[in-house]
Structures are given as C-alpha cells and as structure tokens.
Design a protein around this motif. Sequence first.
Motif, PDB file in Angstrom:
ATOM      1  N   ARG A  54      33.265  31.222  45.084  1.00  0.00           N
ATOM      2  CA  ARG A  54      32.440  30.189  44.440  1.00  0.00           C
ATOM      3  C   ARG A  54      32.196  30.510  42.963  1.00  0.00           C
ATOM      4  NH1 ARG A  54      27.361  28.296  47.534  1.00  0.00           N
ATOM      5  NH2 ARG A  54      28.888  26.805  48.278  1.00  0.00           N
ATOM      6  N   ASP A  55      31.845  31.761  42.668  1.00  0.00           N
ATOM      7  CA  ASP A  55      31.606  32.159  41.272  1.00  0.00           C
ATOM      8  C   ASP A  55      32.889  32.116  40.452  1.00  0.00           C
ATOM      9  OD1 ASP A  55      28.922  32.476  41.839  1.00  0.00           O
ATOM     10  OD2 ASP A  55      29.046  34.666  42.027  1.00  0.00           O
ATOM     11  N   SER A  56      34.017  32.450  41.059  1.00  0.00           N
ATOM     12  CA  SER A  56      35.305  32.384  40.358  1.00  0.00           C
ATOM     13  C   SER A  56      35.622  30.943  39.966  1.00  0.00           C
ATOM     14  CB  SER A  56      36.432  32.929  41.234  1.00  0.00           C
ATOM     15  OG  SER A  56      36.268  34.310  41.438  1.00  0.00           O
ATOM     16  N   LEU A  57      35.423  30.021  40.899  1.00  0.00           N
ATOM     17  CA  LEU A  57      35.682  28.612  40.627  1.00  0.00           C
ATOM     18  C   LEU A  57      34.766  28.090  39.517  1.00  0.00           C
ATOM     19  CD1 LEU A  57      37.209  26.031  41.269  1.00  0.00           C
ATOM     20  CD2 LEU A  57      35.592  25.616  43.123  1.00  0.00           C
ATOM     21  N   ALA A  58      33.506  28.467  39.559  1.00  0.00           N
ATOM     22  CA  ALA A  58      32.568  28.053  38.515  1.00  0.00           C
ATOM     23  C   ALA A  58      33.002  28.602  37.153  1.00  0.00           C
ATOM     24  CB  ALA A  58      31.157  28.524  38.857  1.00  0.00           C
ATOM     25  N   TRP A  59      33.456  29.843  37.113  1.00  0.00           N
ATOM     26  CA  TRP A  59      33.907  30.445  35.863  1.00  0.00           C
ATOM     27  C   TRP A  59      35.127  29.707  35.314  1.00  0.00           C
ATOM     28  CZ3 TRP A  59      38.428  32.952  34.403  1.00  0.00           C
ATOM     29  CH2 TRP A  59      38.383  33.598  33.180  1.00  0.00           C
ATOM     30  N   ARG A  61      35.995  26.651  35.860  1.00  0.00           N
ATOM     31  CA  ARG A  61      35.551  25.335  35.374  1.00  0.00           C
ATOM     32  C   ARG A  61      34.892  25.440  34.002  1.00  0.00           C
ATOM     33  NH1 ARG A  61      33.407  23.107  41.143  1.00  0.00           N
ATOM     34  NH2 ARG A  61      35.393  22.182  41.776  1.00  0.00           N
ATOM     35  N   ARG A  62      34.038  26.447  33.799  1.00  0.00           N
ATOM     36  CA  ARG A  62      33.403  26.630  32.480  1.00  0.00           C
ATOM     37  C   ARG A  62      34.433  26.874  31.394  1.00  0.00           C
ATOM     38  NH1 ARG A  62      29.853  29.781  35.498  1.00  0.00           N
ATOM     39  NH2 ARG A  62      30.740  31.697  34.651  1.00  0.00           N
ATOM     40  N   GLU A  65      36.350  23.654  30.587  1.00  0.00           N
ATOM     41  CA  GLU A  65      35.546  22.697  29.803  1.00  0.00           C
ATOM     42  C   GLU A  65      35.561  23.030  28.324  1.00  0.00           C
ATOM     43  OE1 GLU A  65      31.747  22.837  31.683  1.00  0.00           O
ATOM     44  OE2 GLU A  65      32.404  21.632  33.394  1.00  0.00           O
TER      45      GLU A  65
END
Length: 67
Positions: A54-59, A61-62, A65
């Motif tokens: 989950r944290d990897s995916l969020a990173w 995505r950031r 962006e």
Amino acid sequence: MGGGGHRGAGAGRRRGGAVAIDHLAGTFCVEDQAVVDRYNLAFEHLRATALSARDSLAWVRRVAERM
C-alpha cells in the motif's frame, strides 16, 4: 532475465540451500553456505526495510503526480 534472484533458505531458518543470481548471460548458482548466509542476511534486511504494498503504491502515485 531479472536483475538478481534470491532463492534458498531464509536467514535464521535452516541451513542449506542455494542462491541463484540471474545475469545477462544466464544464471549463476551458489551453494557455498557462507555465501548463501550473506545473501539471506541481505535479503532479510531489504525485506524488513521495504515499504508495504500500500505504501509503495502511494509513493509511486506521488512521484507520478510530480511528473
């Protein structure tokens, strides 16, 4: 062909096993216990310090962006 593989006994679990190292010309298999132990230690360290899925995916995505 991958950049590097890790296969064998986990650190602190059981002795024995092997490490398969993928490279451009094929795969190199190491069965020397001292070398296997060092690869296992490195693998366990990487796994312990890695982000969760989950944290990897969020990173990712950031970073995407910002591009």
